[in-house]
Every structure is written in structure tokens, then in C-alpha cells.
Design an enzyme around this catalytic site. Structure first.
Site, PDB file in Angstrom:
ATOM      1  N   GLU A  43      -0.777  -8.890  -1.224  1.00 34.92           N
ATOM      2  CA  GLU A  43      -1.326  -8.245  -0.017  1.00 34.92           C
ATOM      3  C   GLU A  43      -2.493  -7.322  -0.397  1.00 34.92           C
ATOM      4  OE1 GLU A  43       0.412  -5.332   2.983  1.00 34.92           O
ATOM      5  OE2 GLU A  43       1.082  -7.186   3.904  1.00 34.92           O
ATOM      6  N   GLU A  52      -1.997   5.320   2.796  1.00 35.56           N
ATOM      7  CA  GLU A  52      -2.011   3.893   2.448  1.00 35.56           C
ATOM      8  C   GLU A  52      -3.406   3.355   2.147  1.00 35.56           C
ATOM      9  OE1 GLU A  52      -0.373   5.175   5.037  1.00 35.56           O
ATOM     10  OE2 GLU A  52       1.736   4.788   4.562  1.00 35.56           O
ATOM     11  N   ASP A  69       0.789  -1.233   0.000  1.00 37.55           N
ATOM     12  CA  ASP A  69       0.000   0.000   0.000  1.00 37.55           C
ATOM     13  C   ASP A  69       0.823   1.285   0.000  1.00 37.55           C
ATOM     14  OD1 ASP A  69       1.112   0.016   2.509  1.00 37.55           O
ATOM     15  OD2 ASP A  69      -0.719  -0.603   3.536  1.00 37.55           O
ATOM     16  N   HIS A  97       6.111   5.325  12.778  1.00 38.33           N
ATOM     17  CA  HIS A  97       6.510   6.125  11.616  1.00 38.33           C
ATOM     18  C   HIS A  97       5.352   6.677  10.799  1.00 38.33           C
ATOM     19  CE1 HIS A  97       5.428   3.262   8.406  1.00 38.33           C
ATOM     20  NE2 HIS A  97       5.682   2.341   9.306  1.00 38.33           N
ATOM     21  N   HIS A 135      12.806   5.516  12.881  1.00 35.35           N
ATOM     22  CA  HIS A 135      12.691   5.686  11.421  1.00 35.35           C
ATOM     23  C   HIS A 135      13.449   6.958  11.006  1.00 35.35           C
ATOM     24  CE1 HIS A 135      10.822   6.430   7.520  1.00 35.35           C
ATOM     25  NE2 HIS A 135      10.292   5.214   7.553  1.00 35.35           N
ATOM     26  N   ARG A 184       2.500   8.558   8.806  1.00 31.40           N
ATOM     27  CA  ARG A 184       2.306   9.988   8.517  1.00 31.40           C
ATOM     28  C   ARG A 184       1.165  10.599   9.325  1.00 31.40           C
ATOM     29  NH1 ARG A 184       5.216   9.223   3.738  1.00 31.40           N
ATOM     30  NH2 ARG A 184       5.906  11.138   2.744  1.00 31.40           N
TER      31      ARG A 184
HETATM   32  C1  UD1 Z   1       6.731   4.731   3.548  1.00 33.60           C
HETATM   33  C2  UD1 Z   1       5.341   4.403   3.030  1.00 33.60           C
HETATM   34  C3  UD1 Z   1       4.553   3.689   4.108  1.00 33.60           C
HETATM   35  C4  UD1 Z   1       5.296   2.480   4.672  1.00 33.60           C
HETATM   36  C5  UD1 Z   1       6.671   2.925   5.106  1.00 33.60           C
HETATM   37  C6  UD1 Z   1       7.480   1.715   5.556  1.00 33.60           C
HETATM   38  C7  UD1 Z   1       4.336   6.000   1.424  1.00 33.60           C
HETATM   39  C8  UD1 Z   1       3.644   7.275   1.243  1.00 33.60           C
HETATM   40  N1  UD1 Z   1       4.657   5.657   2.694  1.00 33.60           N
HETATM   41  O1  UD1 Z   1       6.596   5.661   4.588  1.00 33.60           O
HETATM   42  O2  UD1 Z   1       3.331   3.240   3.559  1.00 33.60           O
HETATM   43  O3  UD1 Z   1       4.599   1.964   5.765  1.00 33.60           O
HETATM   44  O4  UD1 Z   1       7.348   3.538   4.002  1.00 33.60           O
HETATM   45  O5  UD1 Z   1       8.583   2.076   6.287  1.00 33.60           O
HETATM   46  O6  UD1 Z   1       4.599   5.296   0.476  1.00 33.60           O
HETATM   47  N2  UD1 Z   1      14.154   8.284   4.683  1.00 33.60           N
HETATM   48  C9  UD1 Z   1      15.530   8.174   4.588  1.00 33.60           C
HETATM   49  N3  UD1 Z   1      16.068   6.981   4.180  1.00 33.60           N
HETATM   50  C10 UD1 Z   1      15.293   5.912   3.844  1.00 33.60           C
HETATM   51  C11 UD1 Z   1      13.903   6.020   3.961  1.00 33.60           C
HETATM   52  C12 UD1 Z   1      13.348   7.215   4.365  1.00 33.60           C
HETATM   53  O7  UD1 Z   1      16.252   9.127   4.873  1.00 33.60           O
HETATM   54  O8  UD1 Z   1      15.832   4.865   3.485  1.00 33.60           O
HETATM   55  C13 UD1 Z   1      13.574   9.571   5.128  1.00 33.60           C
HETATM   56  C14 UD1 Z   1      13.635  10.604   3.982  1.00 33.60           C
HETATM   57  O9  UD1 Z   1      13.782  11.886   4.514  1.00 33.60           O
HETATM   58  C15 UD1 Z   1      12.253  10.435   3.345  1.00 33.60           C
HETATM   59  C16 UD1 Z   1      11.411  10.212   4.593  1.00 33.60           C
HETATM   60  O10 UD1 Z   1      12.193   9.377   5.456  1.00 33.60           O
HETATM   61  O11 UD1 Z   1      11.864  11.558   2.589  1.00 33.60           O
HETATM   62  C17 UD1 Z   1      10.049   9.577   4.353  1.00 33.60           C
HETATM   63  O12 UD1 Z   1      10.148   8.432   3.544  1.00 33.60           O
HETATM   64  P1  UD1 Z   1       8.829   7.956   2.736  1.00 33.60           P
HETATM   65  O13 UD1 Z   1       9.140   6.716   1.973  1.00 33.60           O
HETATM   66  O14 UD1 Z   1       8.245   9.101   1.989  1.00 33.60           O
HETATM   67  O15 UD1 Z   1       7.791   7.654   3.879  1.00 33.60           O
HETATM   68  P2  UD1 Z   1       7.782   6.580   5.054  1.00 33.60           P
HETATM   69  O16 UD1 Z   1       7.279   7.273   6.268  1.00 33.60           O
HETATM   70  O17 UD1 Z   1       9.053   5.842   5.116  1.00 33.60           O
HETATM   71  N1  UDP Z   2      12.129  -3.577  10.550  1.00 34.12           N
HETATM   72  C1  UDP Z   2      13.517  -3.723  10.463  1.00 34.12           C
HETATM   73  N2  UDP Z   2      14.312  -2.901  11.210  1.00 34.12           N
HETATM   74  C2  UDP Z   2      13.804  -1.941  12.030  1.00 34.12           C
HETATM   75  C3  UDP Z   2      12.392  -1.787  12.103  1.00 34.12           C
HETATM   76  C4  UDP Z   2      11.586  -2.618  11.342  1.00 34.12           C
HETATM   77  O1  UDP Z   2      13.999  -4.586   9.734  1.00 34.12           O
HETATM   78  O2  UDP Z   2      14.566  -1.245  12.699  1.00 34.12           O
HETATM   79  C5  UDP Z   2      11.259  -4.440   9.724  1.00 34.12           C
HETATM   80  C6  UDP Z   2      10.177  -5.176  10.460  1.00 34.12           C
HETATM   81  O3  UDP Z   2      10.616  -6.449  10.905  1.00 34.12           O
HETATM   82  C7  UDP Z   2       9.066  -5.297   9.419  1.00 34.12           C
HETATM   83  C8  UDP Z   2       9.256  -4.080   8.570  1.00 34.12           C
HETATM   84  O4  UDP Z   2      10.577  -3.595   8.807  1.00 34.12           O
HETATM   85  O5  UDP Z   2       9.238  -6.424   8.589  1.00 34.12           O
HETATM   86  C9  UDP Z   2       8.220  -3.054   8.939  1.00 34.12           C
HETATM   87  O6  UDP Z   2       8.505  -1.868   8.300  1.00 34.12           O
HETATM   88  P1  UDP Z   2       7.779  -0.522   8.658  1.00 34.12           P
HETATM   89  O7  UDP Z   2       7.294  -0.523  10.059  1.00 34.12           O
HETATM   90  O8  UDP Z   2       8.711   0.554   8.245  1.00 34.12           O
HETATM   91  O9  UDP Z   2       6.575  -0.514   7.626  1.00 34.12           O
HETATM   92  P2  UDP Z   2       5.075  -1.025   7.638  1.00 34.12           P
HETATM   93  O10 UDP Z   2       5.071  -2.471   7.993  1.00 34.12           O
HETATM   94  O11 UDP Z   2       4.333  -0.177   8.607  1.00 34.12           O
HETATM   95  O12 UDP Z   2       4.589  -0.766   6.252  1.00 34.12           O
END
Ligand code: UD1
Ligand code: UDP
Length: 357
Positions: free
Chosen positions: A116, A130, A94, A196, A229, A198
Site C-alpha cells: 500500500e 499518517e 501508514d 477515529h 473506536h 486524530r
Molecule cells: C491507529 C493508527 C491509524 C489507523 C488506526 C486504525 C497511528 C498513529 N494511528 O490509530 O493510522 O488508521 O489505528 O484503526 O498509528 N485502543 C484500545 N484498544 C485497541 C486499540 C486502541 O483501547 O485495541 C485505544 C487506546 O487507548 C489507544 C488509543 O485507542 O491508546 C489509540 O490507539 P492508536 O493505535 O494510538 O491510534 P488509533 O486512533 O487507533
Molecule cells: N472494521 C471492523 N470492525 C469495526 C469497524 C471497522 O472490522 O467495527 C474494519 C473495516 O472493515 C476495515 C478496517 O476495520 O477493514 C478499518 O479500520 P479503521 O477504520 O480503524 O482504520 P483505517 O482504515 O482508517 O486505517
């Protein structure tokens, strides 16, 4: 059959590892595309599972708006699809990668298979974005791999053709089983935390952090481990409210095997994550879900999850009861995890063979 698998974030990769492995095992020609939505969180995982992308769209920006993710993938993936010409595009979950990849495939009239499929909170703004990503992706998809019968029923209610829906279990259980065999977990007096989402930025995140600070004060013999995160919106609140508390440890995100080891060693998990609601019960660890809603209601009914909301007092009450009432705790620890048997990916790939192109 030539497939293109598109993923962009940590959970999408973790949950698609079993599908990628099964595709390889069955000799399917696969182009593995990584949008780069999570620049840092995915790369160590590629090394760990020894699966590396064929293409990296490298789209991530610091504090990226959702529209940036969607629009950059839509344009760049379109070009890749013209070159690769897959028979089918497989997406997961999602995220904005999921929706943008599905739409890019639709524009090229390439069928989409959604792994999923059918999760619903029934609140369009929570989780945001999502919930809408799921609804739109399922509308765009031609094939729906639903983890549970509840997910299938959600799709049927939206008028999705029953012939396109297959109940498979969640691939997250396949992955957990894969790594569970490799870890050695020793029980600790530890609470593991992640947050994490939004829709929790700002006030809910402050409540979450204040609840953790209060729990750390109430339970000085417990260690509270919080891999934070990298999103700056998360970090500004955790840094402001949780630094300098002796039994709260804020750490960088852990690699998957380290995270699963810490999870299996913990007494309790507090999270707003989706995947962790499915993984922790696989180790008999109760989960307090720090969200207003959950699309994982099977876990609430099975007694593996408590949907606490984001009010400070509710999070504290839920965690406190689990940490002090051993009979109550045991009912969570012994409940059956409803998310699958570890063979979801085999069912998904078998079904792909049965779909004619
Ligand atoms: C995203 C997904 C969310 C999912 C989550 C899993 C969207 C809108 N959101 O949210 O559905 O649950 O991933 O973790 O698709 N950043 C880094 N390095 C990284 C990743 C993120 O620096 O490797 C920082 C950056 O500043 C980035 C911000 O986190 O802009 C947000 O990342 P983003 O993928 O937009 O949203 P998530 O909150 O990670
Ligand atoms: N996870 C990880 N390291 C961390 C935190 C989470 O490997 O420090 C893994 C966790 O086991 C799970 C996935 O990341 O499989 C969950 O990711 P996240 O919570 O970012 O996303 P969501 O499941 O909410 O989409």
C-alpha cells in the site's frame, strides 16, 4: 527467502491477511510480528483468520502518544531482528507501526517492502500522522507495492526508482472477496458510521456527531449504527452527543465478519476511515467521507465516494441527497470500484520471488 511481516493495527492485519496466506501457500519462511499497537482490536481477528503472531511486542498504552508507539517499537523490534535475521521486512500502510518497523529494519540494513505504497493526500498534517508516515516509509523502503497507477505516479514524482514500484491493486479487495463468500447480507434501512482520525478529535468530531444526530432526526425510519473506536478521545464526544437518541445505536467495535455483514446490509456509510472507503464500494454502498481530504481520490473520480469535509452542514447535505435522490444514489451504487480485482497478494508474493537477495 526468509521474511518478517510486521503489523500493529486492525486495518494492517485485515489488509495483510491475503499476503500472509499467500506466503504460507508458497512455502515462504515467515516470522509474523505483531507490535500490539491495537491490543484489543486485532486479537479476535487472529482467531477468525486462524493466523497468530510469532512475536507480540505488546506496546499499547491507554491514550498513547504517537512518540510512545514509535519509540517502543524501534527499540523492541531491533532486538527481534537481531534474532530472526530476515532477508526482508514487509510493512503495510501508514500507521506508526509501519514507520517504526521500516526504520528499525533500515537501522539493521534489512530491505523493506511496503505494501500500500504511494498513497498521498499532499497535506502533511492530514491525515495526521499518517501522511508523513507514508512519505517516510516510502523513502525507507526498497520495494513499493502500489495499489493503483495514481499511487505509482505519486512515488515517481518523489524521485522513487521506477524499477522498485509494482502496481498490484489493493489487498483489501482480496480480503473482502474472501469474507463476502461467507456472509448473508439483507438490505436494511441502515446507515453505518465510523470515525477515529486524530486530526478530527475535538471540534470536527463534534460536527460529525451533531450531523449524525440531525440526520437521525430528519430520517426517523433509518437506523444509524455506529461501532465506536476504543480511543477515549473518540468516546468522550460520541457519548456526550449521541447517547439517548432512539435510532442511533452506539456499539463496541464489531468483529470483521459482523462489520462487513452490516456494511453490505446498509444503504449508506459515513466514515473517516481509509479502508472503509475501499471496502464499501465493493458492495455498491455509497460512502460519505467525513474528512477535509482523501488520498483515495480514485474513488471520488469513479463516483463511489463523496468527500464531504467535516462541517456539520456539509455532512448532512451529502447524506441527505443520497438518502432522498434515488437516481443520484444509483449512480454511486453502480459505479466501478477502482481498488483492484482481488489478486493483489498473489502479485505481491510473486514479485518477492523475483527480487534477488
Ligand atoms: C491507529 C493508527 C491509524 C489507523 C488506526 C486504525 C497511528 C498513529 N494511528 O490509530 O493510522 O488508521 O489505528 O484503526 O498509528 N485502543 C484500545 N484498544 C485497541 C486499540 C486502541 O483501547 O485495541 C485505544 C487506546 O487507548 C489507544 C488509543 O485507542 O491508546 C489509540 O490507539 P492508536 O493505535 O494510538 O491510534 P488509533 O486512533 O487507533
Ligand atoms: N472494521 C471492523 N470492525 C469495526 C469497524 C471497522 O472490522 O467495527 C474494519 C473495516 O472493515 C476495515 C478496517 O476495520 O477493514 C478499518 O479500520 P479503521 O477504520 O480503524 O482504520 P483505517 O482504515 O482508517 O486505517
Amino acid at each position: 527467502m526468509k521474511v518478517l511481516v510486521s503489523i500493529g493495527t486492525r486495518p494492517e492485519f485485515i489488509k495483510m491477511v491475503p499476503v500472509l496466506r499467500e506466503l504460507k501457500k508458497r512455502g515462504v519462511e515467515n516470522h509474523f510480528l505483531y507490535t500490539g499497537q491495537h491490543r484489543d482490536l486485532c486479537r479476535p481477528l487472529f482467531d477468525f483468520f486462524a493466523i497468530h503472531p510469532d512475536t507480540d511486542l505488546d506496546i499499547m498504552k491507554e491514550n498513547q502518544p504517537i512518540a510512545h508507539i514509535t519509540s517502543s517499537i524501534l527499540t523492541r523490534l531491533g532486538t527481534v531482528l537481531d534474532t530472526v535475521e530476515p532477508d526482508i521486512v514487509i510493512v503495510h500502510g501508514d500507521t506508526s507501526t509501519t514507520l517504526a518497523s521500516s526504520l528499525a529494519a533500515f537501522y539493521k540494513k534489512i530491505p523493506v517492502a511496503h505494501v500500500e505504497a504511494g498513497l498521498r493526500s499532499h497535506d502533511r498534517y492530514s491525515p495526521f500522522p499518517e501522511e508523513m508516515n507514508r512519505v517516510l516509509t516510502d523513502r525507507l523502503a526498497s520495494h513499493h507495492f502500489a495499489p493503483t497507477t495514481l499511487n505509482r505516479d505519486n512515488l515517481l514524482r518523489e524521485g522513487i526508482d521506477p524499477a522498485t514500484i509494482f502496481v498490484t491493486g489493493n489487498t483489501v479487495i482480496d480480503t473482502v472477496k474472501l469474507v463476502a463468500a461467507k456472509i448473508k447480507a439483507e438490505k436494511k434501512k441502515q446507515v453505518l458510521i465510523t470515525a477515529h482520525r486524530r486530526e478530527n478529535f475535538g471540534e470536527p468530531m463534534e460536527h460529525i456527531c451533531r450531523a449524525i444526530a440531525e440526520l437521525a432526526r430528519l430520517f426517523p425510519d433509518r437506523a444509524f449504527l455506529y461501532p465506536v473506536h476504543p480511543n477515549p478521545n473518540v468516546r468522550k464526544t460520541t457519548d456526550a452527543l449521541l447517547t439517548g437518541i432512539s435510532n442511533v445505536r452506539l456499539v463496541e467495535p464489531l468483529d470483521y465478519i459482523a462489520f462487513i455483514t452490516e456494511m453490505a446490509s446498509s444503504e449508506l456509510v459515513l466514515t473517516d476511515s481509509g479502508g472503509i472507503q475501499e471496502e464499501a464500494p465493493a458492495f455498491g454502498i455509497p460512502v460519505v467521507v467525513m474528512r477535509r481530504e482523501t488520498e483515495r481520490t480514485e474513488g471520488v473520480e469513479a463516483g463511489t465516494l463523496i468527500l464531504a469535509g467535516t462541517a456539520q452542514s456539509d455532512i448532512i447535505a451529502a447524506a441527505k441527497r443520497l438518502l432522498t435522490d434515488s437516481a443520484y444514489y444509483a449512480s454511486f451504487a453502480n459505479a466501478t470500484n477502482p481498488y483492484g480485482d482481488g489478486h493483489a497478494a498473489e502479485r505481491i508474493v510473486q514479485k518477492l520471488f523475483e527480487i534477488s537477495f
